[in-house]
Design an enzyme around this catalytic site. Sequence first.
Site, PDB file in Angstrom:
ATOM      1  N   LYS A 166      13.971  48.140 -23.495  1.00 42.13           N
ATOM      2  CA  LYS A 166      14.237  49.549 -23.223  1.00 42.13           C
ATOM      3  C   LYS A 166      14.309  49.852 -21.717  1.00 42.13           C
ATOM      4  O   LYS A 166      15.258  50.481 -21.253  1.00 42.13           O
ATOM      5  CB  LYS A 166      13.089  50.346 -23.839  1.00 42.13           C
ATOM      6  CG  LYS A 166      13.338  51.764 -24.101  1.00 42.13           C
ATOM      7  CD  LYS A 166      12.242  52.384 -24.982  1.00 42.13           C
ATOM      8  CE  LYS A 166      10.938  51.658 -25.129  1.00 42.13           C
ATOM      9  NZ  LYS A 166       9.847  52.146 -24.295  1.00 42.13           N
ATOM     10  N   ARG A 226       7.399  60.405 -27.151  1.00 44.76           N
ATOM     11  CA  ARG A 226       6.889  59.371 -28.050  1.00 44.76           C
ATOM     12  C   ARG A 226       6.311  59.947 -29.325  1.00 44.76           C
ATOM     13  O   ARG A 226       5.765  59.203 -30.150  1.00 44.76           O
ATOM     14  CB  ARG A 226       5.764  58.607 -27.376  1.00 44.76           C
ATOM     15  CG  ARG A 226       6.265  57.664 -26.378  1.00 44.76           C
ATOM     16  CD  ARG A 226       5.140  56.750 -26.000  1.00 44.76           C
ATOM     17  NE  ARG A 226       5.572  56.070 -24.821  1.00 44.76           N
ATOM     18  CZ  ARG A 226       5.434  54.775 -24.638  1.00 44.76           C
ATOM     19  NH1 ARG A 226       4.837  54.045 -25.528  1.00 44.76           N
ATOM     20  NH2 ARG A 226       5.869  54.223 -23.546  1.00 44.76           N
ATOM     21  N   ARG A 259       6.888  38.913 -20.634  1.00 44.66           N
ATOM     22  CA  ARG A 259       7.381  39.908 -19.657  1.00 44.66           C
ATOM     23  C   ARG A 259       6.603  39.808 -18.346  1.00 44.66           C
ATOM     24  O   ARG A 259       5.386  39.641 -18.342  1.00 44.66           O
ATOM     25  CB  ARG A 259       7.216  41.309 -20.263  1.00 44.66           C
ATOM     26  CG  ARG A 259       7.365  42.437 -19.268  1.00 44.66           C
ATOM     27  CD  ARG A 259       7.722  43.741 -19.916  1.00 44.66           C
ATOM     28  NE  ARG A 259       6.733  44.252 -20.847  1.00 44.66           N
ATOM     29  CZ  ARG A 259       6.956  45.291 -21.656  1.00 44.66           C
ATOM     30  NH1 ARG A 259       8.119  45.906 -21.646  1.00 44.66           N
ATOM     31  NH2 ARG A 259       6.015  45.696 -22.479  1.00 44.66           N
ATOM     32  N   ARG A 312       1.546  42.843 -16.929  1.00 43.85           N
ATOM     33  CA  ARG A 312       0.815  44.075 -17.190  1.00 43.85           C
ATOM     34  C   ARG A 312      -0.448  43.768 -17.986  1.00 43.85           C
ATOM     35  O   ARG A 312      -0.432  42.927 -18.865  1.00 43.85           O
ATOM     36  CB  ARG A 312       1.683  45.048 -17.990  1.00 43.85           C
ATOM     37  CG  ARG A 312       2.696  45.758 -17.149  1.00 43.85           C
ATOM     38  CD  ARG A 312       3.708  46.472 -17.983  1.00 43.85           C
ATOM     39  NE  ARG A 312       3.172  47.166 -19.144  1.00 43.85           N
ATOM     40  CZ  ARG A 312       3.908  47.877 -19.986  1.00 43.85           C
ATOM     41  NH1 ARG A 312       5.209  47.988 -19.791  1.00 43.85           N
ATOM     42  NH2 ARG A 312       3.362  48.467 -21.006  1.00 43.85           N
ATOM     43  N   ARG A 328      -0.223  49.150 -29.722  1.00 44.02           N
ATOM     44  CA  ARG A 328       0.981  49.846 -29.258  1.00 44.02           C
ATOM     45  C   ARG A 328       2.077  49.801 -30.315  1.00 44.02           C
ATOM     46  O   ARG A 328       2.764  50.785 -30.558  1.00 44.02           O
ATOM     47  CB  ARG A 328       1.463  49.255 -27.938  1.00 44.02           C
ATOM     48  CG  ARG A 328       0.660  49.770 -26.743  1.00 44.02           C
ATOM     49  CD  ARG A 328       0.519  48.725 -25.650  1.00 44.02           C
ATOM     50  NE  ARG A 328       1.765  48.438 -24.997  1.00 44.02           N
ATOM     51  CZ  ARG A 328       2.081  47.251 -24.459  1.00 44.02           C
ATOM     52  NH1 ARG A 328       1.228  46.242 -24.538  1.00 44.02           N
ATOM     53  NH2 ARG A 328       3.236  47.078 -23.873  1.00 44.02           N
TER      54      ARG A 328
HETATM   55  P1  ADP Z   1       5.090  50.254 -23.603  1.00 42.17           P
HETATM   56  O1  ADP Z   1       6.257  51.002 -24.192  1.00 42.17           O
HETATM   57  O2  ADP Z   1       5.314  48.794 -23.526  1.00 42.17           O
HETATM   58  O3  ADP Z   1       3.780  50.611 -24.227  1.00 42.17           O
HETATM   59  P2  ADP Z   1       5.235  51.927 -21.177  1.00 42.17           P
HETATM   60  O4  ADP Z   1       5.354  51.391 -19.808  1.00 42.17           O
HETATM   61  O5  ADP Z   1       6.354  52.761 -21.699  1.00 42.17           O
HETATM   62  O6  ADP Z   1       4.993  50.646 -22.076  1.00 42.17           O
HETATM   63  O7  ADP Z   1       3.896  52.758 -21.330  1.00 42.17           O
HETATM   64  C1  ADP Z   1       2.652  52.196 -21.014  1.00 42.17           C
HETATM   65  C2  ADP Z   1       1.536  53.061 -21.559  1.00 42.17           C
HETATM   66  O8  ADP Z   1       1.602  54.357 -20.941  1.00 42.17           O
HETATM   67  C3  ADP Z   1       1.625  53.346 -23.053  1.00 42.17           C
HETATM   68  O9  ADP Z   1       1.036  52.329 -23.837  1.00 42.17           O
HETATM   69  C4  ADP Z   1       0.847  54.667 -23.132  1.00 42.17           C
HETATM   70  O10 ADP Z   1      -0.538  54.439 -23.057  1.00 42.17           O
HETATM   71  C5  ADP Z   1       1.249  55.381 -21.855  1.00 42.17           C
HETATM   72  N1  ADP Z   1       2.416  56.263 -22.078  1.00 42.17           N
HETATM   73  C6  ADP Z   1       3.687  56.083 -21.630  1.00 42.17           C
HETATM   74  N2  ADP Z   1       4.492  57.086 -22.032  1.00 42.17           N
HETATM   75  C7  ADP Z   1       3.722  57.932 -22.764  1.00 42.17           C
HETATM   76  C8  ADP Z   1       3.963  59.155 -23.458  1.00 42.17           C
HETATM   77  N3  ADP Z   1       5.195  59.690 -23.528  1.00 42.17           N
HETATM   78  N4  ADP Z   1       2.919  59.728 -24.103  1.00 42.17           N
HETATM   79  C9  ADP Z   1       1.687  59.197 -24.059  1.00 42.17           C
HETATM   80  N5  ADP Z   1       1.386  58.052 -23.431  1.00 42.17           N
HETATM   81  C10 ADP Z   1       2.385  57.415 -22.779  1.00 42.17           C
END
Ligand code: ADP
Length: 220
Positions: free
Chosen positions: A13, A88, A127, A160, A172
């Site tokens: 993504k 989300r 990753r 990460r 997740r």
């Molecule tokens: P991934 O999709 O691999 O979990 P991201 O980099 O998109 O990684 O997000 C990392 C973390 O940040 C998520 O696991 C969540 O804890 C938090 N996060 C990101 N975007 C949101 C969102 N829209 N709402 C709530 N938490 C979020």
Amino acid sequence: MYIIMLGAQGTGKGTVAGLISKETGFPQISTGDIFRQNIKEKTELGIEADKYISQGNLVPDEITVPMVTNRLSDKDAENGAILDGFPRTIEQAQKLDEILAKSGKKVDLVINLTTPREELIDRMITRRVCPKCKATFNTKLHPPKVDGICDNCGETLVQREDDSNPEAINRRLEIYEEKTSPLVEYYADKNVLRTEVISTSINRLADVVSKEIVEFIKSK
Ligand code: ADP
Ligand code: ZN
């Protein structure tokens, strides 16, 4: 044009969002990257968000929604943006509709990336990310030119924390299924959804898919 990227962790993504951003000029707004930057800088927001992120849980809307609202009000997002990681949940999607509607805007396109589950876990484990310019690599699928070094800026790549923790990975993916996947129907009903399969098994990776999406965007 306001574009949303949907897709489970490990679909590519962020990579696709980055490529579309480069070709269209719309900024890539990654909530995960904004959180990680705040965690690194030990800001108040970062310290609070880290409690949830390190466990693989969602950060509460009271923190996430104002952060996105702020970012969308920046000048560079005035005519469009590529949202990577937000919304989300259905609640966040409704909030986003409200935020955009205030300035007469709407979600124009939602790209839903799908990948077989067995590939997802492998991709999260392999990753590697650049802490400086946020570029993403994969030790198997698209390794950097020099092992462990970012192609773009020369910084040392890192893994990460939530990608190296099997419990956070599973958590997740579970949350994605339960809370985020209903967005597919939400946006299909609004006639803005475009689904793309990304999978090594059919030799369709981020680069090919991004090219098709960019052509589609430019034709609109
Ligand atoms: P991934 O999709 O691999 O979990 P991201 O980099 O998109 O990684 O997000 C990392 C973390 O940040 C998520 O696991 C969540 O804890 C938090 N996060 C990101 N975007 C949101 C969102 N829209 N709402 C709530 N938490 C979020
Ligand atoms: Zn870099």
